[in-house]
Write a protein that holds these residues in place. Structure first.
Motif, PDB file in Angstrom:
ATOM      1  N   GLN A  37       0.891  -1.206   0.075  1.00  0.00           N
ATOM      2  CA  GLN A  37      -0.061   0.149   0.111  1.00  0.00           C
ATOM      3  C   GLN A  37       0.747   1.260   0.090  1.00  0.00           C
ATOM      4  N   MET A  38       2.345   1.079   0.218  1.00  0.00           N
ATOM      5  CA  MET A  38       3.053   2.092   0.408  1.00  0.00           C
ATOM      6  C   MET A  38       3.704   2.746  -0.746  1.00  0.00           C
ATOM      7  N   ASP A  39       4.164   4.001  -0.706  1.00  0.00           N
ATOM      8  CA  ASP A  39       4.591   4.987  -1.949  1.00  0.00           C
ATOM      9  C   ASP A  39       6.073   4.156  -2.418  1.00  0.00           C
ATOM     10  N   LEU A  40       6.649   3.737  -1.352  1.00  0.00           N
ATOM     11  CA  LEU A  40       8.250   3.370  -1.607  1.00  0.00           C
ATOM     12  C   LEU A  40       8.525   2.295  -0.568  1.00  0.00           C
ATOM     13  N   CYS A  41       9.169   1.257  -0.801  1.00  0.00           N
ATOM     14  CA  CYS A  41       9.669   0.342   0.045  1.00  0.00           C
ATOM     15  C   CYS A  41      11.104  -0.151   0.010  1.00  0.00           C
TER      16      CYS A  41
ATOM     17  N   LYS B  11      18.356 -14.582   0.309  1.00  0.00           N
ATOM     18  CA  LYS B  11      18.313 -13.863  -0.859  1.00  0.00           C
ATOM     19  C   LYS B  11      16.943 -14.341  -1.542  1.00  0.00           C
ATOM     20  N   GLU B  12      16.369 -15.422  -1.154  1.00  0.00           N
ATOM     21  CA  GLU B  12      14.969 -15.646  -1.569  1.00  0.00           C
ATOM     22  C   GLU B  12      13.837 -14.333  -1.234  1.00  0.00           C
ATOM     23  N   GLU B  13      14.068 -14.015   0.176  1.00  0.00           N
ATOM     24  CA  GLU B  13      13.123 -12.979   0.357  1.00  0.00           C
ATOM     25  C   GLU B  13      13.439 -11.703   0.019  1.00  0.00           C
TER      26      GLU B  13
ATOM     27  N   MET C 151      11.731  -7.711  -3.731  1.00  0.00           N
ATOM     28  CA  MET C 151      11.812  -6.957  -4.896  1.00  0.00           C
ATOM     29  C   MET C 151      10.730  -7.083  -6.145  1.00  0.00           C
ATOM     30  N   GLU C 152      10.342  -8.412  -6.405  1.00  0.00           N
ATOM     31  CA  GLU C 152       9.160  -8.425  -7.128  1.00  0.00           C
ATOM     32  C   GLU C 152       7.932  -7.723  -6.551  1.00  0.00           C
TER      33      GLU C 152
ATOM     34  N   ARG D 118      13.137  -1.632  -3.169  1.00  0.00           N
ATOM     35  CA  ARG D 118      14.186  -1.014  -3.684  1.00  0.00           C
ATOM     36  C   ARG D 118      15.356  -1.626  -2.857  1.00  0.00           C
ATOM     37  N   GLN D 119      16.331  -2.073  -3.359  1.00  0.00           N
ATOM     38  CA  GLN D 119      17.654  -2.398  -2.302  1.00  0.00           C
ATOM     39  C   GLN D 119      18.528  -1.165  -2.354  1.00  0.00           C
ATOM     40  N   ILE D 120      18.810  -0.810  -1.013  1.00  0.00           N
ATOM     41  CA  ILE D 120      19.897   0.018  -0.704  1.00  0.00           C
ATOM     42  C   ILE D 120      21.213  -0.380   0.116  1.00  0.00           C
ATOM     43  N   THR D 121      22.150   0.187   0.301  1.00  0.00           N
ATOM     44  CA  THR D 121      23.220  -0.174   0.951  1.00  0.00           C
ATOM     45  C   THR D 121      23.440   0.780   2.130  1.00  0.00           C
TER      46      THR D 121
END
Length: 248
Positions: A165-169, A207-209, A214-215, A219-222
């Motif tokens: 429901q959120m704008d960004l994850c 990794k599966e999570e 991502m599916e 978005r991945q961040i460091t």
């Protein structure tokens, strides 16, 4: 100065009066030993806060007189949701407390594959109640206008559906690309948005999570070259976002 939270129905602005009832009555009378004439701040979970003095105390309720009403901007302009993989021991207590201090709107305990702790329904409910009490204490201490909600324990799939429901994850991950891409992603966080942040338990996310998240649009961040503990990672990204949003 002490701060307490009430329901909107306990505030009568026209009469200049607020009634406190429930557990806070005992805390004010018998723990803090406050007396008539002493002053305190009240929030009803909205944009207003009330500067009051105690008019009368009884075992059932406390009557307050409203001196004046202010509209401070203590809350962040963006709703930050912390999806925290349930850690061992009492680490979650600390995570909830500090997340509230750093401006999180809500904390969601999540069962992930590498979680050592597994809670049945009864234990999960008891833990949630405890974490909610800690959130209220943190909100009072840090002058929050609301008490952030600690949601019931969710499975990873339930958490992803909730975050949908959120704008960004955002999902901090040790294999994410460099800081420049992370800066670009974080620059997209604007006032008025809702942002989910997924933090793995001890041992991190599998990794599966990460792939599943991502599916679902995450978005991945460091968070840099160092590997942070689970109780540190959420605080790190919340601190960055708090600073960024306060500047705006």
């Amino acid at each position: 100065m002490q701060r307490f939270f009430v329901e909107p129905g306990q505030v009568d602005e026209a009469a200049g009066q607020i009634l406190i009832c429930g557990d806070d009555v005992n805390h004010i009378r018998n723990v803090l030993r406050m007396r008539e004439g002493e002053e305190l701040w009240i929030s009803a979970g909205g944009e207003k806060e009330y500067y009051c003095s105690i008019q009368s105390l009884s075992p059932e309720q406390i009557e307050l007189k409203i001196y004046y009403i202010s509209r401070p901007d203590y809350e962040l302009p963006t709703r930050l949701y912390l999806f925290q993989g349930i850690p061992k021991g009492d680490k979650m207590d600390l995570i909830v407390q500090k997340a509230v201090e750093l401006g999180a709107y809500s904390i969601i305990p999540v069962e992930m594959k590498r979680c050592v702790v597994r809670l049945d329904a009864k234990k999960a409910q008891k833990k949630q109640q405890r974490w909610q009490q800690i959130a209220e204490g943190g909100a009072k201490q840090s002058r929050r206008m609301i008490v952030p909600k600690v949601e019931p324990v969710m499975s990873f799939k339930e958490a992803l559906d909730f975050a949908g429901q959120m704008d960004l994850c955002l999902i901090p991950y040790e294999n994410a690309k460099g800081m420049e891409e992370t800066r670009q992603i974080l620059s997209q966080v604007k006032p008025g948005m809702s942002v989910g942040i997924f933090i793995g338990p001890e041992g991190g996310l599998e990794k599966e999570e990460v792939q599943l998240a991502m599916e679902h649009g995450a978005r991945q961040i460091t968070l840099g070259h160092r590997i942070l503990r689970t109780e540190t990672a959420g605080m790190a990204i919340l601190s960055v976002l708090m600073f960024q949003l306060e500047e705006r």
